[in-house]
Write a protein that holds these residues in place. Structure first.
Motif, mmCIF file in Angstrom:
data_model
loop_
_atom_site.group_PDB
_atom_site.id
_atom_site.type_symbol
_atom_site.label_atom_id
_atom_site.label_comp_id
_atom_site.label_asym_id
_atom_site.label_seq_id
_atom_site.Cartn_x
_atom_site.Cartn_y
_atom_site.Cartn_z
ATOM 1 N N VAL A 67 0.508 1.462 0.395
ATOM 2 C CA VAL A 67 1.408 0.661 1.106
ATOM 3 C C VAL A 67 2.115 0.814 2.400
ATOM 4 C CG1 VAL A 67 1.130 -1.035 -0.770
ATOM 5 C CG2 VAL A 67 3.502 0.004 -0.318
ATOM 6 N N LEU A 68 2.403 -0.184 3.034
ATOM 7 C CA LEU A 68 3.289 0.194 4.294
ATOM 8 C C LEU A 68 4.313 -0.934 4.162
ATOM 9 C CD1 LEU A 68 0.809 0.347 7.292
ATOM 10 C CD2 LEU A 68 1.877 2.419 6.198
ATOM 11 N N TRP A 69 5.815 -0.697 4.483
ATOM 12 C CA TRP A 69 6.755 -1.652 4.265
ATOM 13 C C TRP A 69 7.494 -1.672 5.574
ATOM 14 C CZ3 TRP A 69 11.879 0.215 4.488
ATOM 15 C CH2 TRP A 69 12.099 1.246 4.174
ATOM 16 N N GLN A 70 8.298 -2.714 5.618
ATOM 17 C CA GLN A 70 9.270 -2.659 6.684
ATOM 18 C C GLN A 70 10.080 -3.658 6.370
ATOM 19 O OE1 GLN A 70 7.566 -4.451 10.366
ATOM 20 N NE2 GLN A 70 6.254 -5.865 9.178
ATOM 21 N N ILE A 79 9.108 -6.682 3.698
ATOM 22 C CA ILE A 79 7.718 -7.097 3.875
ATOM 23 C C ILE A 79 6.906 -5.885 3.312
ATOM 24 C CG2 ILE A 79 5.891 -7.780 5.573
ATOM 25 C CD1 ILE A 79 8.104 -8.818 7.130
ATOM 26 N N ILE A 80 5.884 -6.047 2.572
ATOM 27 C CA ILE A 80 4.888 -5.129 1.984
ATOM 28 C C ILE A 80 3.392 -5.545 2.596
ATOM 29 C CG2 ILE A 80 4.152 -4.031 -0.039
ATOM 30 C CD1 ILE A 80 7.186 -3.595 0.287
ATOM 31 N N GLU A 86 -2.143 -5.976 6.557
ATOM 32 C CA GLU A 86 -2.308 -7.427 5.902
ATOM 33 C C GLU A 86 -1.121 -7.466 4.741
ATOM 34 O OE1 GLU A 86 -4.178 -9.814 6.738
ATOM 35 O OE2 GLU A 86 -4.735 -8.545 8.515
ATOM 36 N N PRO A 87 -0.402 -8.705 4.880
ATOM 37 C CA PRO A 87 0.684 -8.717 3.596
ATOM 38 C C PRO A 87 -0.025 -8.736 2.168
ATOM 39 C CG PRO A 87 1.061 -10.486 5.227
ATOM 40 C CD PRO A 87 -0.228 -9.668 5.838
ATOM 41 N N ILE A 88 0.657 -8.131 1.166
ATOM 42 C CA ILE A 88 -0.003 -8.143 0.034
ATOM 43 C C ILE A 88 1.234 -9.239 -1.045
ATOM 44 C CG2 ILE A 88 -0.809 -5.967 -0.053
ATOM 45 C CD1 ILE A 88 1.236 -5.131 -1.692
ATOM 46 N N ILE A 123 -5.648 -6.330 -3.770
ATOM 47 C CA ILE A 123 -5.158 -6.384 -5.061
ATOM 48 C C ILE A 123 -5.596 -7.266 -5.732
ATOM 49 C CG2 ILE A 123 -2.858 -7.288 -5.968
ATOM 50 C CD1 ILE A 123 -2.485 -4.691 -4.366
ATOM 51 N N GLN A 124 -6.006 -7.132 -7.193
ATOM 52 C CA GLN A 124 -6.335 -8.019 -8.112
ATOM 53 C C GLN A 124 -5.207 -8.488 -9.107
ATOM 54 O OE1 GLN A 124 -9.748 -9.044 -7.770
ATOM 55 N NE2 GLN A 124 -9.521 -7.754 -5.940
#
Length: 127
Positions: A67-70, A79-80, A86-88, A123-124
């Motif tokens: 993931v990327l985060w900020q 924000i992940i 795309e937000p998860i 993500i499931q």
């Protein structure tokens, strides 16, 4: 733990026990975020740079995705997103967020979880 679909926390090589119920801390979701970490001159305290964001991993249901985060300023939300930005959505349940130094990323070993590559890593939700 594949039997319970939980992630159990240890610290200093031993289970981290909740003193109120005498059980090891466990979580349904685990976020591992990396960033720059600076050790203060006292050699004991650390400062984490949460303003730049970075990379990490989201573990859930025995799987994980990069993931990327900020975060930005303290009042801003965390924000992940997936690697496409795309937000998860984090699955329902207790979540634990750990922050590690960028220099530690190369030492990570994942045991007992597999990288989710189904549906492009989408993500499931846990069953």
């Amino acid at each position: 733990d594949a039997a319970t679909n939980k992630y159990y926390k240890s610290q200093f090589g031993v289970p981290h026990i909740d003193e109120h119920n005498n059980c090891q801390l466990s979580f349904d979701n685990f976020l591992l975020l990396n960033t720059a970490v600076v050790l203060y001159p006292d050699g004991l305290c650390t400062a984490f740079d949460m303003t730049q964001g970075g990379e990490g991993y989201y573990f859930y249901g025995g799987k994980y995705i990069p993931v990327l985060w900020q975060k930005g300023e303290p009042e801003n939300p965390l924000i992940i997103t997936d690697l496409d930005g795309e937000p998860i959505k984090i699955n329902v349940g207790k979540s634990y967020i750990a922050v590690i130094d960028d220099a530690m990323v190369e030492t990570i070993t994942v045991v007992g979880a597999v990288q989710n590559v189904e549906n492009g890593g989408e993500i499931q939700p846990a069953a």
